[in-house]
Design a protein around this motif. Structure first.
Motif, PDB file in Angstrom:
ATOM      1  N   VAL A  31      -8.246  -4.255   3.493  1.00 18.93           N
ATOM      2  CA  VAL A  31      -7.472  -3.004   2.849  1.00 18.93           C
ATOM      3  C   VAL A  31      -7.628  -2.974   1.272  1.00 18.93           C
ATOM      4  CG1 VAL A  31      -5.305  -4.462   2.701  1.00 18.93           C
ATOM      5  CG2 VAL A  31      -5.298  -2.058   3.037  1.00 18.93           C
ATOM      6  N   CYS A  48      -0.683  -2.451  -2.514  1.00 17.63           N
ATOM      7  CA  CYS A  48      -1.728  -2.174  -1.410  1.00 17.63           C
ATOM      8  C   CYS A  48      -1.571  -0.701  -1.056  1.00 17.63           C
ATOM      9  CB  CYS A  48      -0.937  -3.048  -0.225  1.00 17.63           C
ATOM     10  SG  CYS A  48      -2.085  -2.568   1.196  1.00 17.63           S
ATOM     11  N   GLY A  91      -3.324   0.695   1.413  1.00 14.98           N
ATOM     12  CA  GLY A  91      -3.334   1.133   2.883  1.00 14.98           C
ATOM     13  C   GLY A  91      -4.812   1.406   3.276  1.00 14.98           C
ATOM     14  N   TYR A  92      -4.854   1.751   4.743  1.00 15.25           N
ATOM     15  CA  TYR A  92      -6.052   2.177   5.565  1.00 15.25           C
ATOM     16  C   TYR A  92      -6.448   3.487   5.354  1.00 15.25           C
ATOM     17  CZ  TYR A  92      -6.693  -2.501   8.001  1.00 15.25           C
ATOM     18  OH  TYR A  92      -6.798  -3.667   8.050  1.00 15.25           O
ATOM     19  N   ARG A 130       5.568  -2.032   5.802  1.00 15.10           N
ATOM     20  CA  ARG A 130       5.216  -2.831   4.512  1.00 15.10           C
ATOM     21  C   ARG A 130       5.743  -4.140   4.332  1.00 15.10           C
ATOM     22  NH1 ARG A 130       4.748   2.637   3.703  1.00 15.10           N
ATOM     23  NH2 ARG A 130       3.299   3.234   1.886  1.00 15.10           N
ATOM     24  N   ARG A 151      -0.512  -3.411   8.936  1.00 11.65           N
ATOM     25  CA  ARG A 151      -1.309  -2.411   8.465  1.00 11.65           C
ATOM     26  C   ARG A 151      -1.409  -1.088   9.268  1.00 11.65           C
ATOM     27  NH1 ARG A 151      -6.077  -6.302   6.213  1.00 11.65           N
ATOM     28  NH2 ARG A 151      -5.019  -7.587   4.755  1.00 11.65           N
TER      29      ARG A 151
END
Length: 465
Positions: free
Chosen positions: A11, A27, A29-30, A91, A116
């Motif tokens: 990711v 992060c 994210g995808y 999260r 995720r």
């Protein structure tokens, strides 16, 4: 086509050197393609061990199958049917100890990235709000329930009851709903706009949120019940910080992690247009090794500190924080001073912190927690030069509710005593869950307790009527 890769699909994250000085989410994210590819790693096991590891019972293989097929909104609807706060749990949930810890793919490689994927579905729904089915406010069943505290357990309990037609009012002590999601977890791990969106979804269900309402001061639980609330759920959290009782804890520059994070997160001390007072530190010692300690240390770094130390009395093997949080902290330059324990905080002539004295430790036999007990090494004291010390050694429930509610009993740690099957306290009609019952624990366990209590309250009111 199944994806038989042994490792999770990577990711995208902010570069550590960049993110260590900003409060934007770490992060990212995808993407849709990454999410589909990762979802294809799921074997759709017959016995669904992952579901047994989820405190709110998300139908994990079902939603992942929809992601693999590119049916993202359907996947979101499956999650939402049992989880009121998917953008949050995706999260901050410790998936590695729960759903992912039970994943069959994890036996010979890495488990499926369930967290995720959950976050991806929730974010997809937020970004395609026009496609989300409008929540119809359920028809009232004529019964009123009060919820004390707008943290994860209270929000979950309120949402589940509202869906069944209950008239639910949440009484929140702070000026903003969200509990630990707002005051405890930093923006870079959980953006506050996302928490607010989840709270707004509950309001659409008809949940009434009253802020600045300190139950036990403004109104008592007995007064709520006299006002026509047929049951009360207490989700008031564990906001009372612990200190070590060592010299120097009253010096200027000593914070509890609770106060430090509340100033930053809820009171926006990291934004220049807010005047929330917070020390501009150069060198910071954070005492403790949990997720809250990681949050405090990483926040101090983002506020401009040159050196941030985690001082923890055991070794890395015993450190309780999530591996991902430790990994992120190390990438950002946090220095880990393991097998050390503070003995006193040192002040200058003006009463400001100028150092912390520590003693080196070694690990002895396991204690009642199963972890090896830290033992002091005589004569090994040394001083770290710091101007700020943040104590992150745990919290306990505020005594206000138990001291103002006759019939509600607590254990010696100050946690409310409940029936484990129903989450009812020792007082009829009063239920409790989350950190007020367990002491400081995880968001998802608090959500699970709120969910269980909602089902019990529904049964109790139906039985009574």
């Amino acid at each position: 086509m199944p994806n038989m890769q042994m490792t999770k699909t990577p990711v995208t994250e902010q570069d550590p050197k960049v993110r260590a000085r900003n409060f934007k989410e770490v992060c990212l994210g995808y993407t849709e393609e990454e999410a589909k590819f990762e979802a294809q790693r799921c074997l759709n096991c017959k016995h669904r061990p992952c579901v047994s590891g989820c405190p709110v019972g998300v139908r994990i293989p079902d939603f992942i199958a929809k992601v693999a097929a590119g049916e993202f909104m359907e996947a979101y609807n499956i999650i939402k049917s049992t989880n009121s706060l998917p953008a949050i749990s995706g999260r901050v949930c410790p998936q590695e100890n729960q759903c992912e810890g039970k994943c069959v793919r994890g036996i010979k490689g890495e488990p499926v990235a369930i967290g995720r994927l959950e976050r991806f579905c929730a974010d997809y729904a937020m970004n395609h709000a026009d496609e989300v089915e409008k929540v119809e406010k359920p028809q009232s069943n004529g019964h009123k329930v009060a919820v004390v505290g707008a943290g994860p357990s209270g929000l979950t309990c309120a949402g589940d009851l509202a869906k069944q037609g209950y008239d639910v009012t949440i009484f929140e002590a702070f000026h903003t709903a969200g509990g630990v999601l707002m005051y405890g977890i930093p923006e870079f791990r959980l953006p506050k706009a996302i928490v607010q969106k989840e709270i707004d979804n509950l309001k659409d269900l008809g949940v009434n949120v009253m802020t600045n309402m300190v139950i036990g001061k403004v109104l008592s639980i007995d007064e709520l019940m006299n006002d026509g609330f047929e049951a009360v759920f207490v989700g008031s959290g564990a906001g009372l910080p612990r200190f070590m009782g060592i010299d120097g804890e009253a010096l200027v520059g000593v914070y509890s992690a609770n106060e430090y994070l509340t100033r930053i997160n809820l009171m926006k001390a990291y934004l220049e247009d807010y005047e929330t007072p917070i020390k501009k530190s150069k060198s910071v010692a954070v005492v403790g090794g949990g997720n809250v300690a990681m949050d405090a240390a990483r926040s101090a770094m983002r506020l401009g500190a040159e050196h941030v130390y985690i001082v923890y009395r055991r070794s890395m093997d015993e450190l309780p924080a999530r591996k991902e949080e430790v990994h992120h902290a190390m990438e950002e330059g946090i220095e880990f001073m393991l097998l050390n324990n503070p003995t006193k905080i040192i002040g200058d002539e003006n009463g400001n912190v100028c150092g912390i004295e520590c003693i080196k430790m070694e690990l002895g036999e396991p204690d009642e927690s199963g972890r090896r007990r830290p033992v002091e090494i005589a004569g090994s004291e040394f001083v770290i030069d710091v101007d700020t010390v943040i104590m992150s050694i745990g919290t306990s429930p505020n005594p206000l509710i138990r001291s103002t509610t006759p019939g509600v009993e607590a254990n010696k740690r100050g946690c409310l005593i409940v029936n484990e099957e129903t989450n009812q306290t020792t007082k009829e009609g009063v239920y409790a869950g989350g950190d007020a019952v367990t002491g400081a624990a995880t968001v998802i366990l608090a959500m699970g307790a709120g969910k269980k209590a909602a089902a019990s309250i529904d049964e109790y009111i139906k039985g009574k009527n």
